[in-house]
Design an enzyme around this catalytic site. Structure first.
Site, PDB file in Angstrom:
ATOM      1  N   GLN A 128      51.770  46.852  28.292  1.00 22.97           N
ATOM      2  CA  GLN A 128      52.956  45.713  29.245  1.00 22.97           C
ATOM      3  C   GLN A 128      52.344  44.361  29.338  1.00 22.97           C
ATOM      4  O   GLN A 128      50.973  43.712  29.323  1.00 22.97           O
ATOM      5  CB  GLN A 128      52.036  46.516  30.594  1.00 22.97           C
ATOM      6  CG  GLN A 128      52.572  45.712  32.016  1.00 22.97           C
ATOM      7  CD  GLN A 128      52.351  45.450  32.554  1.00 22.97           C
ATOM      8  OE1 GLN A 128      50.797  45.802  33.173  1.00 22.97           O
ATOM      9  NE2 GLN A 128      52.788  46.167  33.624  1.00 22.97           N
ATOM     10  N   GLY A 129      53.148  43.709  28.713  1.00 22.54           N
ATOM     11  CA  GLY A 129      53.150  42.097  28.931  1.00 22.54           C
ATOM     12  C   GLY A 129      53.185  41.400  29.773  1.00 22.54           C
ATOM     13  O   GLY A 129      54.888  40.685  29.565  1.00 22.54           O
ATOM     14  N   SER A 131      50.615  39.950  32.366  1.00 22.54           N
ATOM     15  CA  SER A 131      49.668  39.011  32.997  1.00 22.54           C
ATOM     16  C   SER A 131      49.542  37.889  32.148  1.00 22.54           C
ATOM     17  O   SER A 131      49.959  38.021  30.429  1.00 22.54           O
ATOM     18  CB  SER A 131      48.390  39.372  33.150  1.00 22.54           C
ATOM     19  OG  SER A 131      48.836  40.888  33.521  1.00 22.54           O
ATOM     20  N   SER A 163      46.472  45.921  28.508  1.00 24.41           N
ATOM     21  CA  SER A 163      45.513  47.389  27.409  1.00 24.41           C
ATOM     22  C   SER A 163      46.862  47.823  26.158  1.00 24.41           C
ATOM     23  O   SER A 163      47.860  47.808  25.867  1.00 24.41           O
ATOM     24  CB  SER A 163      46.529  47.768  28.333  1.00 24.41           C
ATOM     25  OG  SER A 163      45.488  47.886  29.565  1.00 24.41           O
ATOM     26  N   GLU A 246      54.455  51.907  38.785  1.00 21.44           N
ATOM     27  CA  GLU A 246      53.505  51.127  38.482  1.00 21.44           C
ATOM     28  C   GLU A 246      51.746  51.489  39.691  1.00 21.44           C
ATOM     29  O   GLU A 246      51.019  52.533  38.711  1.00 21.44           O
ATOM     30  CB  GLU A 246      52.704  49.908  38.072  1.00 21.44           C
ATOM     31  CG  GLU A 246      51.018  49.846  37.331  1.00 21.44           C
ATOM     32  CD  GLU A 246      51.142  48.092  36.443  1.00 21.44           C
ATOM     33  OE1 GLU A 246      51.595  47.552  36.648  1.00 21.44           O
ATOM     34  OE2 GLU A 246      49.721  48.169  35.763  1.00 21.44           O
TER      35      GLU A 246
HETATM   36  C1  LIG Z   1      41.725  46.931  33.523  1.00 26.83           C
HETATM   37  C2  LIG Z   1      42.570  46.109  33.349  1.00 26.83           C
HETATM   38  C3  LIG Z   1      43.849  47.012  32.946  1.00 26.83           C
HETATM   39  C4  LIG Z   1      45.337  45.350  32.744  1.00 26.83           C
HETATM   40  N1  LIG Z   1      45.901  45.700  32.058  1.00 26.83           N
HETATM   41  C5  LIG Z   1      47.184  44.689  31.808  1.00 26.83           C
HETATM   42  C6  LIG Z   1      48.279  45.556  31.224  1.00 26.83           C
HETATM   43  O1  LIG Z   1      47.924  46.248  30.208  1.00 26.83           O
HETATM   44  N2  LIG Z   1      49.102  44.420  30.755  1.00 26.83           N
HETATM   45  C7  LIG Z   1      49.234  42.970  32.379  1.00 26.83           C
HETATM   46  O2  LIG Z   1      50.271  42.294  31.890  1.00 26.83           O
HETATM   47  N3  LIG Z   1      48.140  43.426  32.891  1.00 26.83           N
HETATM   48  C8  LIG Z   1      47.239  43.630  33.037  1.00 26.83           C
HETATM   49  N4  LIG Z   1      45.408  43.615  33.348  1.00 26.83           N
HETATM   50  C9  LIG Z   1      45.973  42.337  34.343  1.00 26.83           C
HETATM   51  C10 LIG Z   1      46.179  42.450  35.658  1.00 26.83           C
HETATM   52  O3  LIG Z   1      47.713  42.737  36.254  1.00 26.83           O
HETATM   53  C11 LIG Z   1      45.635  40.475  36.430  1.00 26.83           C
HETATM   54  O4  LIG Z   1      44.603  41.123  36.069  1.00 26.83           O
HETATM   55  C12 LIG Z   1      45.314  41.457  37.927  1.00 26.83           C
HETATM   56  O5  LIG Z   1      47.346  41.386  38.178  1.00 26.83           O
HETATM   57  C13 LIG Z   1      44.716  40.105  39.104  1.00 26.83           C
HETATM   58  O6  LIG Z   1      45.170  38.451  38.102  1.00 26.83           O
HETATM   59  P1  LIG Z   1      43.804  37.441  37.088  1.00 26.83           P
HETATM   60  O7  LIG Z   1      43.207  38.901  36.813  1.00 26.83           O
HETATM   61  O8  LIG Z   1      44.938  36.704  36.843  1.00 26.83           O
HETATM   62  O9  LIG Z   1      43.103  36.605  38.918  1.00 26.83           O
HETATM   63  P2  LIG Z   1      43.789  36.163  40.088  1.00 26.83           P
HETATM   64  O10 LIG Z   1      45.284  35.780  40.053  1.00 26.83           O
HETATM   65  O11 LIG Z   1      43.695  34.681  39.199  1.00 26.83           O
HETATM   66  O12 LIG Z   1      42.879  36.437  41.618  1.00 26.83           O
HETATM   67  C14 LIG Z   1      42.478  36.119  40.980  1.00 26.83           C
HETATM   68  C15 LIG Z   1      41.625  36.722  43.088  1.00 26.83           C
HETATM   69  O13 LIG Z   1      42.067  35.499  43.605  1.00 26.83           O
HETATM   70  C16 LIG Z   1      42.653  36.232  44.252  1.00 26.83           C
HETATM   71  N5  LIG Z   1      44.015  36.128  44.579  1.00 26.83           N
HETATM   72  C17 LIG Z   1      44.733  35.778  43.843  1.00 26.83           C
HETATM   73  N6  LIG Z   1      46.036  35.091  44.547  1.00 26.83           N
HETATM   74  C18 LIG Z   1      46.000  35.539  46.106  1.00 26.83           C
HETATM   75  C19 LIG Z   1      46.538  35.748  47.077  1.00 26.83           C
HETATM   76  N7  LIG Z   1      48.688  34.759  46.856  1.00 26.83           N
HETATM   77  N8  LIG Z   1      46.341  35.939  48.164  1.00 26.83           N
HETATM   78  C20 LIG Z   1      44.825  36.392  48.522  1.00 26.83           C
HETATM   79  N9  LIG Z   1      44.566  36.496  47.064  1.00 26.83           N
HETATM   80  C21 LIG Z   1      44.521  36.717  46.330  1.00 26.83           C
HETATM   81  C22 LIG Z   1      43.199  37.879  44.109  1.00 26.83           C
HETATM   82  O14 LIG Z   1      43.351  38.798  44.570  1.00 26.83           O
HETATM   83  C23 LIG Z   1      41.674  37.904  42.897  1.00 26.83           C
HETATM   84  O15 LIG Z   1      40.294  38.741  44.112  1.00 26.83           O
HETATM   85  C24 LIG Z   1      45.042  44.305  33.460  1.00 26.83           C
HETATM   86  C25 LIG Z   1      43.353  44.313  34.357  1.00 26.83           C
HETATM   87  C26 LIG Z   1      42.252  44.918  33.951  1.00 26.83           C
HETATM   88  C27 LIG Z   1      41.275  45.282  34.886  1.00 26.83           C
END
Ligand SMILES: Cc1cc2nc3c(=O)[nH]c(=O)nc-3n(C[C@H](O)[C@H](O)[C@H](O)COP(=O)(O)OP(=O)(O)OC[C@H]3O[C@@H](n4cnc5c(N)ncnc54)[C@H](O)[C@@H]3O)c2cc1C
Length: 389
Positions: A128-129, A131, A163, A246
């Site tokens: 899944q691409g 993020s 992932s 998902e």
């Molecule tokens: C084990 C794992 C597997 C993953 N696999 C994939 C994958 O295969 N493909 C893929 O595309 N992605 C994947 N992800 C990514 C995942 O979807 C993102 O990490 C997630 O959506 C959060 O985005 P971020 O890490 O950029 O955090 P950020 O968006 O930077 O958030 C940081 C913090 O701010 C909070 N925050 C941000 N905006 C708001 C808001 N509007 N209101 C309240 N709080 C807020 C968040 O909740 C978080 O606590 C994976 C993540 C993990 C941990």
């Protein structure tokens, strides 16, 4: 949905149980957790075994290569495979649990025919691409761009936390196709072959030591326009379908696994004396109630989705999936924190069961959308509260 097995369900359950008893002893040994090529082979092998026995895609629609069975059959399948200790979906997570269902719901007949049977037969792995470094929670602000050149899109940008990217054949990819449109309106959903020239995959190592996910760099990668699912610039709507699967159904099988772990914890606590602590017993009891409630919530979510699709498989889960995802990811963390309490000093020994699970449980409140984002969705879309930002 009737929560009791019908006589036909009971017969299906008994047949499946019998088959699992015979099939599982023939499995090869489990590969080491960090050997992803070996894990891919193992997971695909198990998927093929299920396919050959007629148990793959039970609840997928018939025209998507599935068996068009009622959702109850799929839930029975999950209960029985977990009870028997069958392999987890593993590297097939994205393909089976959200890319495939999205294509089944949104793809053309040709797309369904091309991509779904190889997922069910255990021949192709998806990743899944979605993020990006600056677009995780705020997914719609993604910047990977794609422009049209003849019959292809040309894609440049980067993705993160992808992932299983290292072992994937296909990627469900979100790209920006109209930079001038409002951010939700300029996105397109593409199926990108992972062997296309211009793709660089750089693995990322996690706290638990596994290189499960990766950064993916895209340098003028050509993706045929025929690989677009949904219309150009309509990708946000398609993405909502993917995220519904998902969050709504992809983790369902794991609830059953958590209930098994809970039973094991109680047994371990009885044998090592921790059971004498009434606070620990209360925690285990509360978790038991929580996971039972999650299973009921699952049954409700799945039956609602199926009712909206007219039965026979393929229904898209509703916004209730965010409630499930929120509660499940926290309950899972609490389960493995309780496991650490049961283990005492041994909770630092990586070779003990549950210790790596505890480390990885931390990621569940982030993966597939953070808890804060699920709370926002519940507040705005279920409770009807005003947007607070
Ligand atoms: C084990 C794992 C597997 C993953 N696999 C994939 C994958 O295969 N493909 C893929 O595309 N992605 C994947 N992800 C990514 C995942 O979807 C993102 O990490 C997630 O959506 C959060 O985005 P971020 O890490 O950029 O955090 P950020 O968006 O930077 O958030 C940081 C913090 O701010 C909070 N925050 C941000 N905006 C708001 C808001 N509007 N209101 C309240 N709080 C807020 C968040 O909740 C978080 O606590 C994976 C993540 C993990 C941990």
């Amino acid at each position: 949905m009737d929560l009791q097995d019908t006589p036909e369900d009971a017969e299906f359950r008994a047949r499946l149980r019998d088959w699992l008893d015979k099939a599982l002893p023939t499995l090869p040994p489990k590969p080491p957790p960090d050997d992803w090529p070996a894990r891919r082979a193992y997971d695909l092998g198990w998927q093929r075994t299920l396919y050959d026995a007629g148990y793959a895609g039970l609840h997928w629609p018939l025209d998507a290569g599935g068996r068009g069975a009622a959702p109850t059959r799929h839930l029975i399948f999950l209960e029985e495979t977990e009870r028997a200790g069958a392999p987890y979906v593993g590297a097939n997570f994205v393909g089976l649990l959200h890319a495939g269902p999205t294509i089944a719901a949104e793809g053309t007949a040709a797309q369904r025919a091309r991509w779904l049977p190889p997922i069910l037969r255990g021949e192709e792995v998806w990743c899944q691409g979605f993020s990006e470094p600056d677009a995780g929670s705020d997914l719609a602000s993604l910047r990977t761009r794609a422009w049209r050149d003849g019959d292809d899109y040309v894609v440049s940008g980067s993705k993160i936390w992808t992932s299983h990217a290292e072992v994937a054949d296909w990627c469900e990819l979100l790209v920006r196709t109209d930079a001038d449109a409002p951010k939700h309106r300029g996105i397109t959903w593409l199926a990108m072959p992972m062997d296309a020239p211009g793709i660089t995959v750089r693995p990322l190592r996690t706290l638990a030591g596994s290189a499960e996910f990766a950064e993916v760099f895209l340098d003028e990668v050509r993706v045929p326009a025929a690989h677009r699912v949904g219309d150009e610039n309509d990708g946000w709507r398609v993405t909502m379908v993917t995220l519904s699967f998902e969050r709504g159904t992809a983790f369902v099988g794991e609830v059953v696994a958590c209930r098994r772990v809970l039973g094991e914890l109680a047994r371990e606590a009885r044998s090592n004396g921790r059971w004498d602590d009434p606070a620990l017993r209360r925690r285990l009891g509360r978790l038991n109630a929580e996971f039972r409630a999650l299973w009921r919530l699952t049954q409700w979510n799945v039956s609602e989705a199926e009712a909206s699709a007219g039965g026979g498989g393929g229904g898209v889960p509703g916004v209730g999936g965010s409630v499930f995802k929120l509660r499940y990811s926290h309950a899972r963390q609490e389960l493995y924190d309780t496991a650490a309490d049961v283990l005492g000093d041994q909770a630092l020994d990586l070779d003990r069961p549950w210790v790596l699970d505890r480390l990885s449980s931390l990621s569940y409140t982030i993966a597939a959308g953070t808890s804060q984002i699920q709370r926002n969705i519940v507040a705005e879309r279920i409770l009807g509260l005003p947007k607070g930002r």
